[in-house]
Design an enzyme around this catalytic site. Structure first.
Site, mmCIF file in Angstrom:
data_model
loop_
_atom_site.group_PDB
_atom_site.id
_atom_site.type_symbol
_atom_site.label_atom_id
_atom_site.label_comp_id
_atom_site.label_asym_id
_atom_site.label_seq_id
_atom_site.Cartn_x
_atom_site.Cartn_y
_atom_site.Cartn_z
ATOM 1 N N HIS A 219 0.881 -1.189 0.000
ATOM 2 C CA HIS A 219 0.000 0.000 0.000
ATOM 3 C C HIS A 219 0.912 1.230 0.000
ATOM 4 C CE1 HIS A 219 -3.378 2.543 0.663
ATOM 5 N NE2 HIS A 219 -3.655 2.287 1.929
ATOM 6 N N HIS A 258 -2.643 -2.617 -9.883
ATOM 7 C CA HIS A 258 -3.666 -2.043 -9.012
ATOM 8 C C HIS A 258 -4.845 -2.981 -8.947
ATOM 9 C CE1 HIS A 258 -6.392 0.841 -7.180
ATOM 10 N NE2 HIS A 258 -5.281 1.430 -6.777
ATOM 11 N N ASP A 309 2.008 5.453 -6.627
ATOM 12 C CA ASP A 309 3.283 5.474 -5.903
ATOM 13 C C ASP A 309 4.489 5.566 -6.830
ATOM 14 O OD1 ASP A 309 2.426 5.148 -3.131
ATOM 15 O OD2 ASP A 309 1.551 3.310 -3.887
HETATM 16 C C1 LIG Z 1 -1.313 -3.252 -5.932
HETATM 17 C C2 LIG Z 1 -1.314 -4.747 -5.757
HETATM 18 C C3 LIG Z 1 -1.099 -5.072 -4.275
HETATM 19 C C4 LIG Z 1 -2.677 -5.283 -6.187
HETATM 20 O O1 LIG Z 1 -2.686 -6.593 -5.812
HETATM 21 P P1 LIG Z 1 -3.760 -7.667 -6.289
HETATM 22 O O2 LIG Z 1 -4.948 -7.029 -6.880
HETATM 23 O O3 LIG Z 1 -3.956 -8.558 -5.129
HETATM 24 O O4 LIG Z 1 -3.021 -8.396 -7.461
HETATM 25 P P2 LIG Z 1 -2.033 -9.617 -7.313
HETATM 26 O O5 LIG Z 1 -0.897 -9.277 -6.395
HETATM 27 O O6 LIG Z 1 -2.846 -10.840 -6.984
HETATM 28 O O7 LIG Z 1 -1.488 -9.706 -8.780
HETATM 29 C C5 LIG Z 1 -2.191 -10.310 -9.883
HETATM 30 C C6 LIG Z 1 -1.144 -10.809 -10.869
HETATM 31 O O8 LIG Z 1 -0.399 -9.691 -11.377
HETATM 32 C C7 LIG Z 1 0.966 -9.772 -10.977
HETATM 33 N N1 LIG Z 1 1.378 -8.472 -10.474
HETATM 34 C C8 LIG Z 1 0.583 -7.545 -9.899
HETATM 35 N N2 LIG Z 1 1.311 -6.477 -9.559
HETATM 36 C C9 LIG Z 1 2.565 -6.739 -9.934
HETATM 37 C C10 LIG Z 1 3.758 -6.025 -9.845
HETATM 38 N N3 LIG Z 1 3.779 -4.829 -9.284
HETATM 39 N N4 LIG Z 1 4.874 -6.577 -10.329
HETATM 40 C C11 LIG Z 1 4.849 -7.802 -10.895
HETATM 41 N N5 LIG Z 1 3.735 -8.537 -11.005
HETATM 42 C C12 LIG Z 1 2.614 -8.006 -10.526
HETATM 43 C C13 LIG Z 1 0.998 -10.789 -9.838
HETATM 44 O O9 LIG Z 1 2.241 -11.419 -9.708
HETATM 45 C C14 LIG Z 1 -0.097 -11.722 -10.235
HETATM 46 O O10 LIG Z 1 0.363 -12.544 -11.256
HETATM 47 P P3 LIG Z 1 -0.001 -14.102 -11.290
HETATM 48 O O11 LIG Z 1 -1.499 -14.119 -11.425
HETATM 49 O O12 LIG Z 1 0.740 -14.611 -12.459
HETATM 50 O O13 LIG Z 1 0.443 -14.648 -9.985
HETATM 51 C C15 LIG Z 1 -0.221 -5.396 -6.612
HETATM 52 O O14 LIG Z 1 -0.368 -4.994 -7.949
HETATM 53 C C16 LIG Z 1 1.157 -5.087 -6.093
HETATM 54 O O15 LIG Z 1 1.651 -5.789 -5.187
HETATM 55 N N6 LIG Z 1 1.819 -4.029 -6.622
HETATM 56 C C17 LIG Z 1 3.119 -3.631 -6.116
HETATM 57 C C18 LIG Z 1 2.964 -2.869 -4.822
HETATM 58 C C19 LIG Z 1 2.414 -1.483 -5.064
HETATM 59 O O16 LIG Z 1 2.853 -0.775 -5.944
HETATM 60 N N7 LIG Z 1 1.455 -1.112 -4.225
HETATM 61 C C20 LIG Z 1 0.856 0.194 -4.286
HETATM 62 C C21 LIG Z 1 -0.569 0.078 -4.713
HETATM 63 S S1 LIG Z 1 -1.291 1.664 -4.999
#
Ligand SMILES: CC(C)(COP(=O)(O)OP(=O)(O)OC[C@H]1O[C@@H](n2cnc3c(N)ncnc32)[C@H](O)[C@@H]1OP(=O)(O)O)[C@@H](O)C(=O)NCCC(=O)NCCS
Length: 377
Positions: A219, A258, A309
């Site tokens: 987050h 996201h 971010d």
């Molecule tokens: C924002 C976030 C937490 C959303 O999570 P979510 O909706 O639960 O999505 P998931 O983490 O389940 O990701 C879905 C798929 O996309 C991939 N993915 C998502 N964000 C990714 C990233 N930043 N880098 C690489 N792969 C990513 C995941 O590995 C997953 O792939 P898979 O299905 O092959 O395993 C996630 O995109 C993330 O961890 N981003 C990085 C942290 C970040 O920037 N957070 C700030 C958010 S505003």
């Protein structure tokens, strides 16, 4: 049989009239007003008023609200003393959470005839910025800067953070960042605030819960991780190999992806351009250029878009903000959204208490200790 939605994806957990995200279109509105309009024309104070009270303020109301914030900026001496006593190695987010938690203990009584939640919201919104700036000054071995009685929230914050007259573009960049980060529907920290408020705990407790949720790298903590990645990459030409390595190791690229957006996050459009302007003004476009290259590569390889971010990291860095202060700066803004949601929750409250799908064992007999010792020996 109930179906668990991992991470509550797409679960609608509240009715809200504050913020709307249409993920497929990349559209974000606060109280129905497009974020692009607010980014170009509003200020943090006006946006906060909009989020809390539902419509844009009249001129006199905005003047009063701005003055109310300014009048509450000063921290009680006890809070400054508390920050000084905390370990010097403490992370700024931990300092912030601890200091915000102590704030209400030293707050003056709520004036008669005032809505106590609005009064507390105004106080904590004003003082969040002062605490973050004071933490920075204290760890540099300086006295905290006396909060200015005048000037915008963005300008005051930068004055307190760095001491001295802030640069005009930096003030504009800070105000923009404060507007863009102010609210985002039921993100994790806002949800934490609403869950806490729904128990009828006070707004201060809700804000502390929200700060805790914001601190994690999935987050608000992501902006710090982004900057550390840009620093590790070092040069635009190294971006592709670095991203490839992360993806090959199945690691997240912070600042991308996201839960709701499926196209460009509209906040990114403004922060990307601000990152370029700040880099250009400072004569160092390196962080912007590395970010652009990372964006291209992640888009090509994973079809993921940057989130709020990603470019806020290079913006803050170009403004001279220390990397471990990035997430506290996020809190300086998001407090406005947390408060709006707490007010909305109280106005039509019901305890938030979901269920879990039980996946553990059933009918397990209790084995007395003597029996377990015998079995182990
Ligand atoms: C924002 C976030 C937490 C959303 O999570 P979510 O909706 O639960 O999505 P998931 O983490 O389940 O990701 C879905 C798929 O996309 C991939 N993915 C998502 N964000 C990714 C990233 N930043 N880098 C690489 N792969 C990513 C995941 O590995 C997953 O792939 P898979 O299905 O092959 O395993 C996630 O995109 C993330 O961890 N981003 C990085 C942290 C970040 O920037 N957070 C700030 C958010 S505003």
């Amino acid at each position: 049989m109930p179906l668990t939605k991992a991470g509550l994806e797409d679960v609608v957990a509240a009715n809200s009239a504050i913020c709307d995200i249409i993920g497929g279109e990349g559209k974000l509105t606060y109280r129905g007003i497009d974020i692009h309009e607010l980014a170009l024309h509003s200020s943090f104070e006006e946006t906060t008023y909009l989020l809390w009270f539902g419509s844009l303020p009249a001129e006199a109301s905005l003047r009063q609200f701005t003055a109310d914030l300014a009048a509450r900026r000063r921290l009680p001496d006890e809070i400054i003393a508390l920050v000084r006593r905390l370990p010097s190695h403490a992370r700024p987010m931990d300092l912030l959470r601890t200091a915000v938690s102590a704030l209400p203990l030293y707050a003056p009584p709520v004036p008669q005839g005032t809505d106590p939640t609005v009064e507390r919201a105004t106080r904590v919104t004003a003082q969040m910025a002062t605490i973050v700036a004071a933490c920075e000054q204290i760890r540099r071995g300086h006295e905290p800067v006396e909060p200015p009685r005048e000037g915008s929230h963005a300008e005051s914050f930068l004055r307190m953070l760095f001491g001295g007259e802030p640069d005009r573009l930096a003030v504009r960049a800070m105000d923009l960042a404060l507007i863009l980060h102010a609210d985002h529907e039921l993100n994790a920290s806002t949800f934490a605030a609403r869950v806490t408020a729904a128990t009828l705990a006070d707004i201060d407790a809700a804000v502390v819960a929200a700060i805790g949720a914001l601190s994690g790298p999935l987050h608000g903590g992501a902006n710090e991780q982004v900057m550390r990645m840009l620093q590790e990459i070092g040069e635009p030409s190294e971006a592709e190999a670095h991203v490839a390595e992360l993806l090959a190791a199945h690691k997240k690229v912070y600042g991308f992806g996201h839960r709701v957006y499926r196209t460009e996050d509209p906040r990114v459009t403004h922060l990307r351009e601000m990152s370029r302007r700040l880099g250009q003004q400072g004569g160092d476009l390196r962080w912007y250029e590395i970010s652009r290259r990372v964006e291209e590569v992640v888009q090509e390889r994973k079809h993921l878009y940057p989130n709020v971010d990603f470019y806020s990291a290079s913006c803050y860095f170009s403004m001279g903000i220390p990397v471990d202060m990035f997430t506290p700066v996020f809190a300086v803004s998001r407090i406005s959204g947390w408060a709006a949601h707490v007010l909305e929750q109280y106005a039509d409250n019901r305890l938030i208490r979901p269920r879990a799908e039980y996946v553990g064992e059933r009918d397990v007999p209790y084995r007395p200790m003597a029996e377990r010792v015998r079995a182990a020996g």
